[in-house]
Design a protein around this motif. Structure first.
Motif, short mmCIF file in Angstrom:
data_model
loop_
_atom_site.label_atom_id
_atom_site.label_comp_id
_atom_site.label_asym_id
_atom_site.label_seq_id
_atom_site.Cartn_x
_atom_site.Cartn_y
_atom_site.Cartn_z
N VAL A 86 0.83 -1.20 0.00
CA VAL A 86 0.00 0.00 0.00
C VAL A 86 0.87 1.26 0.00
CG1 VAL A 86 -1.78 1.26 1.25
CG2 VAL A 86 -1.85 -1.22 1.19
N ALA A 87 1.92 1.24 0.83
CA ALA A 87 2.79 2.41 0.95
C ALA A 87 3.51 2.68 -0.36
CB ALA A 87 3.81 2.19 2.06
N ILE A 88 3.95 1.63 -1.04
CA ILE A 88 4.64 1.83 -2.31
C ILE A 88 3.66 2.34 -3.36
CG2 ILE A 88 5.90 0.66 -4.16
CD1 ILE A 88 7.33 -0.93 -1.98
N GLY A 89 2.42 1.85 -3.29
CA GLY A 89 1.39 2.38 -4.18
C GLY A 89 1.20 3.87 -3.96
N ILE A 90 1.18 4.28 -2.70
CA ILE A 90 1.03 5.70 -2.38
C ILE A 90 2.21 6.50 -2.92
CG2 ILE A 90 0.96 7.37 -0.50
CD1 ILE A 90 -0.60 5.33 1.14
N ALA A 91 3.42 5.93 -2.74
CA ALA A 91 4.62 6.63 -3.23
C ALA A 91 4.56 6.78 -4.75
CB ALA A 91 5.88 5.87 -2.80
N ILE A 92 4.09 5.74 -5.43
CA ILE A 92 3.96 5.83 -6.90
C ILE A 92 2.98 6.94 -7.26
CG2 ILE A 92 3.07 4.65 -8.95
CD1 ILE A 92 4.13 2.05 -7.80
N PHE A 93 1.86 6.95 -6.57
CA PHE A 93 0.86 7.98 -6.85
C PHE A 93 1.44 9.38 -6.63
CE2 PHE A 93 -2.45 10.87 -5.30
CZ PHE A 93 -3.29 10.88 -6.40
N LEU A 94 2.14 9.54 -5.52
CA LEU A 94 2.63 10.88 -5.17
C LEU A 94 3.72 11.37 -6.11
CD1 LEU A 94 2.73 10.72 -1.27
CD2 LEU A 94 1.07 11.88 -2.72
N THR A 95 4.54 10.44 -6.63
CA THR A 95 5.64 10.91 -7.47
C THR A 95 5.34 10.82 -8.96
OG1 THR A 95 6.63 8.72 -7.37
CG2 THR A 95 7.46 10.35 -5.81
N GLN A 96 4.54 9.83 -9.38
CA GLN A 96 4.41 9.59 -10.81
C GLN A 96 3.06 9.96 -11.38
OE1 GLN A 96 7.32 8.63 -11.98
NE2 GLN A 96 8.12 8.34 -9.92
N ILE A 97 2.02 9.90 -10.57
CA ILE A 97 0.69 10.01 -11.14
C ILE A 97 -0.02 11.31 -10.76
CG2 ILE A 97 -1.62 8.97 -11.12
CD1 ILE A 97 -0.13 6.24 -10.91
N ALA A 98 0.07 11.69 -9.48
CA ALA A 98 -0.68 12.86 -9.03
C ALA A 98 -0.24 14.11 -9.78
CB ALA A 98 -0.48 13.05 -7.53
N PRO A 99 -1.19 14.95 -10.17
CA PRO A 99 -0.83 16.23 -10.78
C PRO A 99 -0.06 17.08 -9.75
CG PRO A 99 -3.20 15.81 -10.94
CD PRO A 99 -2.63 14.75 -10.07
N GLY A 200 16.66 2.85 -2.05
CA GLY A 200 15.95 3.75 -1.15
C GLY A 200 14.66 3.13 -0.64
N ILE A 201 13.97 2.42 -1.52
CA ILE A 201 12.71 1.80 -1.12
C ILE A 201 12.98 0.68 -0.10
CG2 ILE A 201 10.72 0.46 -1.92
CD1 ILE A 201 11.00 1.95 -4.60
N ILE A 202 13.97 -0.16 -0.40
CA ILE A 202 14.30 -1.23 0.55
C ILE A 202 14.73 -0.62 1.88
CG2 ILE A 202 15.80 -3.22 0.99
CD1 ILE A 202 15.98 -3.60 -2.03
N GLY A 203 15.52 0.43 1.81
CA GLY A 203 15.95 1.11 3.03
C GLY A 203 14.77 1.58 3.85
N SER A 204 13.78 2.15 3.17
CA SER A 204 12.61 2.66 3.90
C SER A 204 11.86 1.52 4.58
CB SER A 204 11.68 3.41 2.95
OG SER A 204 10.87 2.52 2.21
N VAL A 205 11.80 0.38 3.90
CA VAL A 205 11.10 -0.76 4.47
C VAL A 205 11.84 -1.27 5.72
CG1 VAL A 205 10.41 -3.16 4.06
CG2 VAL A 205 10.02 -1.43 2.30
N ILE A 206 13.16 -1.33 5.64
CA ILE A 206 13.92 -1.82 6.79
C ILE A 206 13.82 -0.84 7.97
CG2 ILE A 206 16.20 -2.52 7.62
CD1 ILE A 206 16.80 -3.39 4.80
N LEU A 207 13.86 0.45 7.67
CA LEU A 207 13.70 1.45 8.74
C LEU A 207 12.34 1.29 9.41
CD1 LEU A 207 15.14 4.89 7.62
CD2 LEU A 207 16.02 3.34 9.35
N ALA A 208 11.32 1.06 8.59
CA ALA A 208 9.97 0.89 9.14
C ALA A 208 9.91 -0.38 9.99
CB ALA A 208 8.95 0.82 8.00
N LEU A 209 10.63 -1.38 9.54
CA LEU A 209 10.71 -2.63 10.29
C LEU A 209 11.26 -2.36 11.69
CD1 LEU A 209 10.49 -5.71 9.36
CD2 LEU A 209 12.96 -5.66 9.34
N GLY A 210 12.34 -1.59 11.74
CA GLY A 210 12.93 -1.25 13.03
C GLY A 210 11.94 -0.50 13.90
N ARG A 211 11.19 0.39 13.26
CA ARG A 211 10.21 1.17 14.00
C ARG A 211 9.09 0.29 14.55
NH1 ARG A 211 8.58 7.18 12.72
NH2 ARG A 211 10.80 7.25 13.06
#
Lengths: 290, 277
Positions: A86-99, A200-211
């Motif tokens: 879901v989070a990666i979907g949001i990131a795609i929307f925010l960077t690639q799709i949203a006006p 960067g994406i893998i890094g974000s997932v691992i950081l979230a894992l730690g959190r």
């Protein structure tokens, strides 16, 4: 006269900054050393067997970390499983799709989700998710699944915003080249943006894992707080942070009990330290600006 | 390949493309739904328990007056320690440090501290300040919060000072300013909003913390101004009240959560606004 005063101020200020920086270094070291020191009695009593034992009987003086490690790992795993796509979907929307005009609005809102205090997540999960899980999956409603679901909502904005930043660094020229070759938006995302932002994406997932590993309050409301190995993910269980939060008070003065909790805290610290280190040094290294 | 298969392939690609677009929009809306759901819950449930006595009564009589005041003390003391240390350490990294390797090491240490679970920092404060004195204390709670504030302020200070143009510093040196003068009257002034943002965000971060306070400052049902014993806090009181099987106290917990959420979200929005200015 004035010059001398300035000189003194200069020396004081410089040394104050140096002392402050040293304090930061000392603090982290002190955290580690104090946990180690306080965990030592339990370590000398149970050794590494502590990690593989699921006994937790405070009256008999039997302590083992397995049930809380299991609870931490499984609830985190459920959370990651639900949140990452879901989070990666949001990131795609925010960077690639949203006006461009609405990007900011959505970004800010998603980030605000991360600012909500975790106790509020816990209370919210308690009134909506506990009955939901109870009605759908049976059991008491308290357990790893409920904890994992609410944890997923908590880490969602975190993964989304870090992967968004990673995806946003993809050079426009690469994307334009892909479009010029007739790629669709999805082709561009899959073959240009993802490979570029992968680390960067893998890094974000691992950081979230730690959190998620360290999250206390949200899980405390939902997991049930039973120090026993659960048979299914809908059974009440516990996690390391929850065990610490709920038991330090009663352990005060009982040396081996208290020390066992510090042993748990040490395990949690090492896990989170390792996940941050892997995320930072392997995946989130600053790109050379060449 | 004939024209038909090519067209088919193209159609398939467009279809997948649209599907991905649809899914990512759905996910974003889904994510935002949770935000609105949580906020709506907090407002509806919080307003129900909201009253003037929330602020005037103490916990013992079903209010949160002592908790608000205690929270103010805890966060206030944490600020007194955390803000200067964070600002000064960030200043050292940005302005004085010369060895890039050491500086990056410090940055990494600070990042690790920022991601350390708050409960672990609570355990550290317990080991250092609660256990040796055999008593819960406000000092221990504030200490844990300060440890959590420092890396946040350090990071923003470091980032914000790096944004100040070199030419500004050179100009002040050319006018005969010392390094100290240059930092305090030129660089700090130029980065004022950014530094303030870091401080504000760090306060927002610790104001919502519960875990490290549970067994450091603990809780008290009455006003307490003695930092060397248990000090009530909003978050721990909310936790305690929400755990009790009493609906009117649960409502008070939600009202407290509303005040807390409004504060934290408001401060976050203020921080974002300042950093843009």
């Amino acid at each position: 006269m004035n010059r001398a005063k300035n000189k003194v101020a200069e020396i004081i200020f410089f040394n104050a900054t140096r002392v402050s920086v040293t304090l930061v270094l000392v603090a982290l070291l002190a955290i580690f050393v104090s946990l180690l020191y306080k965990a030592y009695p339990a370590f000398s009593e149970f050794g590494f067997g502590f990690i593989t034992s699921s006994a937790w009987d405070t009256n008999k003086g039997e302590f083992g970390a397995l049930s809380s490690i299991y609870g931490t790992v499984v609830s985190t795993f459920i959370a990651m499983l639900l949140a990452t796509p879901v989070a990666i979907g949001i990131a795609i929307f925010l960077t690639q799709i949203a006006p461009h005009k609405i990007r900011n609005f959505f970004s800010i809102n998603i980030e605000l989700l991360a600012a909500i205090p975790s106790i509020v997540y816990g209370m919210w999960g308690f009134i909506y998710f506990v009955p939901l899980v109870r009605d759908v999956f049976g059991g008491t409603g308290f357990g790893l699944l409920t904890g994992g679901m609410v944890l997923a909502v908590m880490i969602l904005p975190f993964i989304a915003s870090v992967s968004r930043d990673a995806m946003a660094t993809t050079p426009e020229i690469l994307k334009e080249s892909a479009y010029a070759l007739g790629a669709t938006r999805f082709d561009t995302i899959k073959d240009v943006v993802f490979p570029y932002a992968k680390s960067g994406i893998i890094g974000s997932v691992i950081l979230a894992l730690g959190r998620a590993f360290g999250e206390t309050m949200a899980v405390a409301f939902l997991i049930g707080g039973i120090s026993k190995l659960p048979e299914s993910i809908t059974d009440p269980a516990t996690s390391i942070p929850v065990a610490l939060a709920t038991q330090f008070g009663e352990a005060m003065g009982n040396e081996i009990y208290e020390s066992s909790l510090f042993y748990l805290a040490l395990i949690l610290f090492v896990i989170s330290f390792a996940s941050i280190a892997v995320a930072k040094f392997v995946f989130l290294r600053r790109r050379d600006t060449k | 390949m004939n024209k038909q298969t090519l067209q088919k392939m193209a159609r398939k690609r467009v279809m997948i493309d649209n599907l991905v677009k649809f899914v990512s929009i759905t996910f974003t809306v889904f994510g935002l739904c949770f935000l609105f759901w949580i906020i709506a819950t907090v407002i509806v449930k919080g307003m129900a328990g909201f009253s003037l006595s929330l602020f005037t009564d103490v916990s013992a009589f079903g209010g949160l007056g002592n908790a608000f005041l205690g929270q103010l003390q805890l966060v206030g003391v944490a600020c007194i320690v955390g803000i200067p240390v964070g600002l000064l350490a960030g200043t050292y990294i940005s302005e004085y440090g010369t060895n890039q390797k050491t500086l990056n090491f410090i940055r990494n240490i600070s990042d690790i501290m920022m991601s350390t679970p708050s409960i672990v920092i609570g355990a550290f404060a317990y080991a250092l300040l609660v256990r040796p004195f055999n008593s819960y204390s406000g000092w221990a709670g504030s200490f844990a919060l300060a440890i959590m504030m420092i890396p946040v302020i350090l990071k923003t200070t470091d980032d914000m000072l790096a944004l100040v143009p070199k030419t500004l510093r050179e100009a002040s040196f050319a006018l005969g300013a010392t390094k100290f003068k240059c930092i305090t009257s030129v660089v700090f002034r130029a980065a004022k909003n950014g530094l303030l943002t870091g401080v504000i965000l760090s306060i927002a971060r610790v104001a919502g913390e519960t875990a490290p306070l549970l067994f450091t400052s603990s809780n008290s049902n009455f006003f307490s101004f003695d930092m060397s014993s248990a000090v009530p806090s909003l978050t721990v009181s909310i936790y305690d009240f929400s755990q009790l099987p009493d609906e009117s106290l649960n409502a008070v917990a939600w009202a407290g959560a509303l005040v807390l959420a409004v504060f934290v979200l408001g401060v976050n929005i203020l921080g974002r606004f300042l950093i843009r200015k």
